[in-house]
Design a protein around this motif. Structure first.
Motif, PDB file in Angstrom:
ATOM      1  N   ASP A 182       0.832  -1.210   0.000  1.00  0.00           N
ATOM      2  CA  ASP A 182       0.000   0.000   0.000  1.00  0.00           C
ATOM      3  C   ASP A 182       0.867   1.260   0.000  1.00  0.00           C
ATOM      4  OD1 ASP A 182       1.063   0.019   2.563  1.00  0.00           O
ATOM      5  OD2 ASP A 182      -0.783  -0.698   3.509  1.00  0.00           O
ATOM      6  N   ALA A 213      -3.876   0.424  -4.151  1.00  0.00           N
ATOM      7  CA  ALA A 213      -3.445   1.774  -4.557  1.00  0.00           C
ATOM      8  C   ALA A 213      -4.226   2.890  -3.866  1.00  0.00           C
ATOM      9  CB  ALA A 213      -3.579   1.914  -6.066  1.00  0.00           C
ATOM     10  N   THR A 223       0.379  -0.500 -10.617  1.00  0.00           N
ATOM     11  CA  THR A 223      -0.447  -1.231  -9.650  1.00  0.00           C
ATOM     12  C   THR A 223      -0.420  -2.717 -10.002  1.00  0.00           C
ATOM     13  OG1 THR A 223      -2.462  -1.087 -10.967  1.00  0.00           O
ATOM     14  CG2 THR A 223      -2.001   0.756  -9.439  1.00  0.00           C
TER      15      THR A 223
END
Length: 629
Positions: free
Chosen positions: A129, A154, A170
């Motif tokens: 994260d 994300a 991502t």
């Protein structure tokens, strides 16, 4: 050759190959369950499933995405995330690309994370994260090898003008790129997996050393393939099992559980949020789960505290039931050892039946009601706590292994388990006890060595394959291993007596329901002392009932009444010890020990040197005015 030997010796070169076999064999069977928080953020999570075929689709997309990014066989891809289903899918994707996973605990600070990424020469970082990404951005100048960062979640990730082009993407981006690459190169994953050699690096796990920089433990593909086959060969898990997996997957204990599952093909429910365990167990209803002793201690303390809060009568019933459970477990285990039948005399069996209705059945329900066994590892479980759970029908099979031995070298054999031991070696693993009591291991689970540290490797790994564990233990005539302590943790008092602190600490955890962590100290001193941290919820509950309600944890532990309470338990502990083992003085710590302050490893093991250094003044105070020597 026995069926077991055939199973293990005819193993494929990698877990990646095992995964492909599993997907081909049972594509529609359920593989993983994982929680999805409700849209409102309130109410229970929704649990979703992936079949082996669906998991493979994502794994292959990750693998192909990494190939498309230019990742070569054996190159490192770092994974910094808590335990979640994406961890497993990404790890398998890395292996299916022929690359190697560098595991990073999410709690690791930016400086140590940068050291691990740099030392391992990781080309890609898969970060959970925004918080994990921030660490890489902060130290980007020190990481010239790091070509890409892939973010799993994300949420809250903002673009940064300083990021090089294509540096950040991502997980969805990576999988989309991989899927497109697979359309043009449909055989790429099978080719990469087919080219994996058994001695090729699969995983690089950095041990959280108590001093100095962590060492990278090199674990080749063959280690995990062996572990998968050896775990299956024990017969402890079957296709109908449901595993609840919450342990840190960056730790070797968590990681090995994923290998055994792939070989057997059962369901694993994955959720690393420790604060959700109690809520999740009745939902998942696992048949087995692995944990570290601290979890069982917390459950035991919680049950005891709840009974105490229910009034004197309720607490007396709990104490009686706990005593019956321990006696029942000891008698039935002893009878099983002698006769092969776990029987108990009529009187004890009758008491056990009453205690089961009053106490044990509720405990089993809290674990989901279907639990066949728990595997406990990473540190020693206090036998008295083990016997309590065994007698209550929550069977804790202690195991033993190290990062350097791919986690699972020993495990207790199902019904024949013996509390207080770590069981027997896995099929294919050899053990011997050195003259000084040190446990030596040899077998296909042993590491290749420490990354870039040949001298450190030579200190623990002999040329004929015997690995020095640094642990002291003894083997029973029929092959059960008992760990007595870490070689370097043994205390020698100034009077020349040797003491195993872990043994004393374990006994205290069994008598005191309020303890969270304890460190027994006494090396080169003329008596033993202890630093004791209390379990915050349990002691605050006690405080409420004893005129200390509304006070902070630090205020409660400083109160004379609390010191007196703990003193009673220390006296109880000392009654069962040899004179030279007894704890003469103790100090209560102003806060619990934790990972954030570096006092516990991520698997909740005590870092003795760190704690002793941090609380040196308290230790010195306990010896002030006494004659040393």
């Amino acid at each position: 050759m026995s069926d077991t030997q055939t199973l293990i010796e005819n193993r494929p070169p990698s877990v990646a190959a095992l995964f492909l076999e599993r997907v081909t064999a049972t594509p529609d069977a359920e593989a993983y369950r994982y929680p999805v928080p409700s849209a409102s953020g309130e109410g229970p999570d929704e649990w979703k499933s992936l079949s082996w075929g669906q998991a493979a689709q994502r794994v292959y997309a990750v693998a192909a995405g990494l190939v498309e990014l230019g990742v070569q066989p054996e190159q490192r891809v770092a994974l910094a995330s808590s335990t979640r289903v994406e961890w497993i899918l990404v790890d398998l994707g890395i292996m299916c690309a022929g690359a190697a996973t560098t595991t990073v605990y999410p709690q690791t600070n930016a400086e140590e994370s940068a050291f691990i990424l740099s030392d391992s020469e990781s080309k890609v970082l898969v970060a959970e994260d925004a918080a994990q990404l921030a660490k890489a951005r902060e130290r980007r100048a020190e990481l010239p090898e790091l070509a890409h960062v892939v973010v799993i979640d994300a949420t809250g990730v903002e673009p940064d003008a300083a990021d090089p082009d294509g540096w950040l993407l991502t997980l969805d981006d990576l999988e989309a790129r991989g899927a497109a690459y697979l359309e043009k190169n449909p055989q790429v994953v099978k080719e990469r997996v087919g080219a994996i050699d058994k001695d090729q690096l699969a995983t690089l796990i950095y041990t959280s050393g108590t001093t100095g920089r962590p060492k990278g433990v090199r674990l080749p593909h063959d280690n995990w393939s062996y572990m998968a086959k050896a775990i299956a060969a024990t017969g402890l898990i079957g296709t109908d099992d449901v595993q609840y997996l919450w342990l840190p997957l960056a730790h070797v204990f968590g990681k090995v559980l994923t290998s055994g599952q792939i070989e057997v093909g059962h369901v694993t429910a994955v959720d690393g949020r420790v604060d959700k365990i109690i809520e999740n167990l009745p939902v998942v209803q696992p048949t087995y789960m692995a944990a570290v002793p601290r979890i069982f201690e917390k459950v035991y303390n919680g049950v005891a505290a709840k009974a105490r809060a229910g009034g004197n009568a309720k607490f007396k019933i709990f104490q009686w039931a706990a005593g019956v459970a321990r006696e029942y477990a000891k008698v039935t285990q002893d009878n099983f050892r002698r006769t092969g039948v776990a029987s108990a005399p009529f009187g004890l069996a009758s008491k056990h039946k009453v205690a089961d209705a009053l106490v044990y059945s509720k405990l089993r329900e809290a674990f989901g009601g279907r639990l066949r066994a728990c595997i406990s590892g990473s540190a020693a479980l206090a036998p008295e706590i083990g016997y309590f759970f065994a007698g209550a029908g929550v069977h804790i099979l202690e195991g033993y292994g190290l990062t350097e031995s791919s986690a699972a070298s020993f495990v207790n054999p199902g019904e024949a388990y013996r509390t207080g031991t770590v069981g027997k070696p896995l099929p294919g693993t050899e053990v011997r006890i050195a003259d000084d009591g040190e446990i030596l291991l040899r077998g296909p689970g042993i590491m290749e060595g420490y990354h870039g540290l040949p001298d450190k490797t030579a200190e623990v790994l002999e040329s004929d394959g015997w690995f020095h564990t640094g642990d002291i233990g003894e083997l029973s005539v029929d092959g059960y291993l008992k760990i007595t302590d870490r070689k370097k943790d043994l205390i020698k008092t100034s009077g020349g007596k040797y003491i195993a602190p872990a043994e004393v600490e374990g006994q205290f955890k069994a008598v005191c329901p309020y303890v969270s962590n304890i460190l027994v100290h006494g090396a080169d001193r003329n008596f033993c002392t202890a630093l004791i941290a209390l379990d915050e919820p349990a002691i605050l509950e006690w405080a409420k009932e004893n005129g200390l309600g509304g006070k902070t944890y630090a205020e409660v532990v400083a109160a004379p009444a609390t010191v007196q309470l703990v003193e009673g338990y220390v006296k109880e502990l000392n009654e069962g010890l040899q004179r030279w083992q007894t704890v003469k003085k103790f100090k209560l710590l102003p806060r619990d020990l934790d990972i954030e302050h570096g006092e516990l490893t991520p698997s909740l093991k005590l870092k003795r040197p760190v704690v002793e250094r941090e609380y040196k003044e308290l230790l010195d105070e306990m010896y002030a005015g006494t004659r040393e020597g």
